[in-house]
Design a protein around this motif. Structure first.
Motif, mmCIF file in Angstrom:
data_model
loop_
_atom_site.group_PDB
_atom_site.id
_atom_site.type_symbol
_atom_site.label_atom_id
_atom_site.label_comp_id
_atom_site.label_asym_id
_atom_site.label_seq_id
_atom_site.Cartn_x
_atom_site.Cartn_y
_atom_site.Cartn_z
ATOM 1 N N GLY A 154 110.447 68.909 -21.755
ATOM 2 C CA GLY A 154 110.101 69.173 -20.370
ATOM 3 C C GLY A 154 108.585 69.213 -20.265
ATOM 4 N N SER A 155 108.077 69.378 -19.054
ATOM 5 C CA SER A 155 106.623 69.386 -18.906
ATOM 6 C C SER A 155 106.244 69.836 -17.509
ATOM 7 C CB SER A 155 106.039 67.989 -19.150
ATOM 8 O OG SER A 155 106.363 67.118 -18.070
ATOM 9 N N VAL B 121 114.654 60.416 -26.795
ATOM 10 C CA VAL B 121 114.077 61.550 -26.079
ATOM 11 C C VAL B 121 115.030 61.907 -24.944
ATOM 12 C CG1 VAL B 121 112.141 62.331 -24.652
ATOM 13 C CG2 VAL B 121 111.724 60.874 -26.660
ATOM 14 N N ALA B 122 115.267 63.193 -24.742
ATOM 15 C CA ALA B 122 116.183 63.638 -23.687
ATOM 16 C C ALA B 122 115.464 64.607 -22.757
ATOM 17 C CB ALA B 122 117.410 64.311 -24.298
ATOM 18 N N THR B 123 115.777 64.500 -21.473
ATOM 19 C CA THR B 123 115.172 65.384 -20.489
ATOM 20 C C THR B 123 116.094 65.481 -19.281
ATOM 21 O OG1 THR B 123 113.103 65.866 -19.297
ATOM 22 C CG2 THR B 123 113.855 63.572 -19.312
ATOM 23 N N GLY B 124 115.660 66.173 -18.247
ATOM 24 C CA GLY B 124 116.448 66.282 -17.028
ATOM 25 C C GLY B 124 116.098 65.190 -16.037
ATOM 26 N N THR B 125 117.017 64.905 -15.128
ATOM 27 C CA THR B 125 116.773 63.849 -14.142
ATOM 28 C C THR B 125 115.564 64.161 -13.266
ATOM 29 O OG1 THR B 125 118.418 64.926 -12.710
ATOM 30 C CG2 THR B 125 119.157 63.053 -14.035
ATOM 31 N N ARG B 126 115.225 65.423 -13.111
ATOM 32 C CA ARG B 126 114.071 65.763 -12.282
ATOM 33 C C ARG B 126 112.751 65.355 -12.937
ATOM 34 N NH1 ARG B 126 111.891 71.021 -13.721
ATOM 35 N NH2 ARG B 126 110.931 71.072 -11.660
ATOM 36 N N LYS B 127 112.794 64.952 -14.205
ATOM 37 C CA LYS B 127 111.594 64.496 -14.907
ATOM 38 C C LYS B 127 111.618 62.981 -15.149
ATOM 39 C CE LYS B 127 109.369 68.329 -15.366
ATOM 40 N NZ LYS B 127 108.036 68.473 -14.725
ATOM 41 N N ALA B 128 112.471 62.272 -14.438
ATOM 42 C CA ALA B 128 112.693 60.853 -14.731
ATOM 43 C C ALA B 128 111.461 59.986 -14.510
ATOM 44 C CB ALA B 128 113.850 60.325 -13.885
ATOM 45 N N ASP B 129 110.555 60.406 -13.650
ATOM 46 C CA ASP B 129 109.400 59.563 -13.325
ATOM 47 C C ASP B 129 108.098 60.119 -13.888
ATOM 48 O OD1 ASP B 129 110.977 57.756 -11.837
ATOM 49 O OD2 ASP B 129 110.927 59.103 -10.106
ATOM 50 N N ILE C 82 106.406 55.645 -29.437
ATOM 51 C CA ILE C 82 107.154 55.898 -30.673
ATOM 52 C C ILE C 82 108.409 55.029 -30.768
ATOM 53 C CG2 ILE C 82 106.289 58.258 -30.780
ATOM 54 C CD1 ILE C 82 109.079 59.213 -29.910
ATOM 55 N N GLY C 83 108.615 54.160 -29.781
ATOM 56 C CA GLY C 83 109.755 53.254 -29.818
ATOM 57 C C GLY C 83 111.087 53.924 -29.554
ATOM 58 N N ALA C 84 111.084 54.983 -28.744
ATOM 59 C CA ALA C 84 112.317 55.722 -28.450
ATOM 60 C C ALA C 84 112.717 55.536 -26.996
ATOM 61 C CB ALA C 84 112.133 57.209 -28.749
ATOM 62 N N GLY C 85 114.013 55.494 -26.747
ATOM 63 C CA GLY C 85 114.511 55.474 -25.385
ATOM 64 C C GLY C 85 114.496 56.869 -24.790
ATOM 65 N N VAL C 86 114.667 56.935 -23.474
ATOM 66 C CA VAL C 86 114.704 58.215 -22.768
ATOM 67 C C VAL C 86 116.032 58.327 -22.033
ATOM 68 C CG1 VAL C 86 113.607 59.708 -21.068
ATOM 69 C CG2 VAL C 86 112.197 58.184 -22.468
ATOM 70 N N VAL C 87 116.718 59.449 -22.244
ATOM 71 C CA VAL C 87 117.996 59.722 -21.588
ATOM 72 C C VAL C 87 117.802 60.888 -20.632
ATOM 73 C CG1 VAL C 87 120.383 60.459 -21.939
ATOM 74 C CG2 VAL C 87 119.317 58.882 -23.552
ATOM 75 N N TYR C 88 118.367 60.749 -19.421
ATOM 76 C CA TYR C 88 118.209 61.776 -18.394
ATOM 77 C C TYR C 88 119.545 62.464 -18.139
ATOM 78 C CZ TYR C 88 114.248 58.674 -17.663
ATOM 79 O OH TYR C 88 113.146 57.893 -17.859
ATOM 80 N N PHE C 89 119.560 63.797 -18.245
ATOM 81 C CA PHE C 89 120.767 64.570 -18.003
ATOM 82 C C PHE C 89 120.690 65.256 -16.638
ATOM 83 C CE2 PHE C 89 120.764 64.646 -22.745
ATOM 84 C CZ PHE C 89 122.002 64.043 -22.938
ATOM 85 N N GLU C 90 121.830 65.263 -15.948
ATOM 86 C CA GLU C 90 121.929 65.975 -14.679
ATOM 87 C C GLU C 90 121.911 67.486 -14.921
ATOM 88 O OE1 GLU C 90 121.962 64.539 -11.801
ATOM 89 O OE2 GLU C 90 122.405 62.440 -12.292
ATOM 90 N N LYS C 91 121.593 68.236 -13.872
ATOM 91 C CA LYS C 91 121.528 69.695 -13.979
ATOM 92 C C LYS C 91 122.859 70.278 -14.442
ATOM 93 C CE LYS C 91 121.375 72.265 -10.228
ATOM 94 N NZ LYS C 91 120.865 72.960 -9.016
#
Length: 322
Positions: A209-210, A240-248, A259-268
């Protein structure tokens, strides 16, 4: 569907049952007068691909090398590339992707195989100033299609025909999060269920998160320190995993690309099921659980927290899961 393993003789993605999402070997096809530009593209993209060849255009150049590369980049008008490749197309899961870029490097246009390498290559051509003009429905709508989810999860699509239905569900906001099924188990699915198979089993997930506007360097430093605490390195990161509110969040996306990693977004709702042990102010302020720990746990194969939440520079939080 056929097995596109490294020993199968195919020039496409080397993962068994692969959806061909990643292009590793590309050919730049150019008229002789623009070979200098083709070599410039090759130099600028060299670090991103296992193999880049420059082919001088002639009438049968695509036919002569069809199946040898994951993606062709035509440094030419789109009409030329379309006429020369149309008769070669057979199966979206087997055919190489085709991208065209104009001679001034203004536009990069995926013609075929958008979800099978063309969008990726078009995006990489933006490093040279070309604008990627992606027309696949999910990307045009700003959503993460099933093939993109597979890439981000370091997995591949087993039953490719199913993605017609599941990508339509993505567009209609009806798909929901990817369900994880840990075995040993047998599963019976219908034609409208896409099965993703993991490419590896031993990696870890960086839940992050950030604050808004956190920098790429801050993400990278935070992630590296967390991996050190877990006695892991960059090669161990599945995604890398985070919440949908951090998608952008641009800093996060740039760091993941670094680092060559994909990003997955999880719903609340999903993150709430995997809430971590560390108290988070975000839950009392906006109703979200702590994103770093919940994302790391939700994304991990065993849903276990390896490293609890760390905060870096009052800007980035990170946890490690498996």
């Amino acid at each position: 569907m056929s097995d596109n393993s490294a020993d199968s003789g195919s020039g496409h993605c080397s993962t068994p049952d692969s959806d061909g999402e990643v292009a590793d070997e590309i050919a730049i096809v150019s008229f002789e007068r623009k070979l200098d530009t083709a070599e410039e593209i090759k130099r600028d993209l060299a670090d991103d691909y296992d193999r880049i060849d420059v082919l001088t255009y002639h009438g049968d150049v695509f036919a002569d090398h069809w199946g040898e590369y994951d993606c062709f980049v035509g440094l030419m008008a789109s009409g030329i590339a379309m006429r020369k490749t149309a008769g070669l197309l057979d199966d979206k899961w087997e055919d190489p992707a085709v991208v065209v870029v104009d001679e001034e490097l203004t536009w990069a246009i995926p013609l075929t195989g958008g979800h099978h390498g063309a969008n990726q290559v078009a995006h990489d051509l933006s490093k040279l100033g070309a604008v990627p003009a992606m027309t696949t429905a999910s990307e045009a709508a700003g959503k993460q299609g099933v093939e993109s989810k597979a890439k981000a999860l370091d997995s591949h699509v087993v039953n490719g025909d199913s993605t017609v239905a599941t990508n339509l569900a993505v567009l209609n906001d009806e798909l929901g999060p990817v369900a994880r099924l840990d075995g040993p188990k047998a599963v019976l699915v219908g034609d409208d269920v896409t099965v993703l198979k993991r490419n590896g089993d031993d990696g870890v997930v960086l839940g992050t998160g950030s604050v808004s506007g956190a920098k790429k360097a801050q993400f990278l430093t935070a992630w590296e320190r967390a991996l050190d605490d877990a006695d892991r390195d960059w090669d161990d990161v599945e995604f890398v995993a985070t919440g949908t509110r951090k998608a952008d969040e641009p800093g996060m996306l740039d760091a993941a690309e670094e680092i060559g990693a994909g990003v997955v977004y999880f719903e609340k709702e999903t993150l709430s099921e995997f809430e971590g042990p560390t108290p988070s102010r975000s839950k009392e302020l906006i109703g979200w659980p702590g994103i770093a720990e919940a994302s790391a746990i939700a994304g991990g194969r065993d849903h276990e927290l390896v490293v609890e939440k760390r905060r870096y520079d009052d800007a980035v939080t990170v946890a490690v899961g498996r």
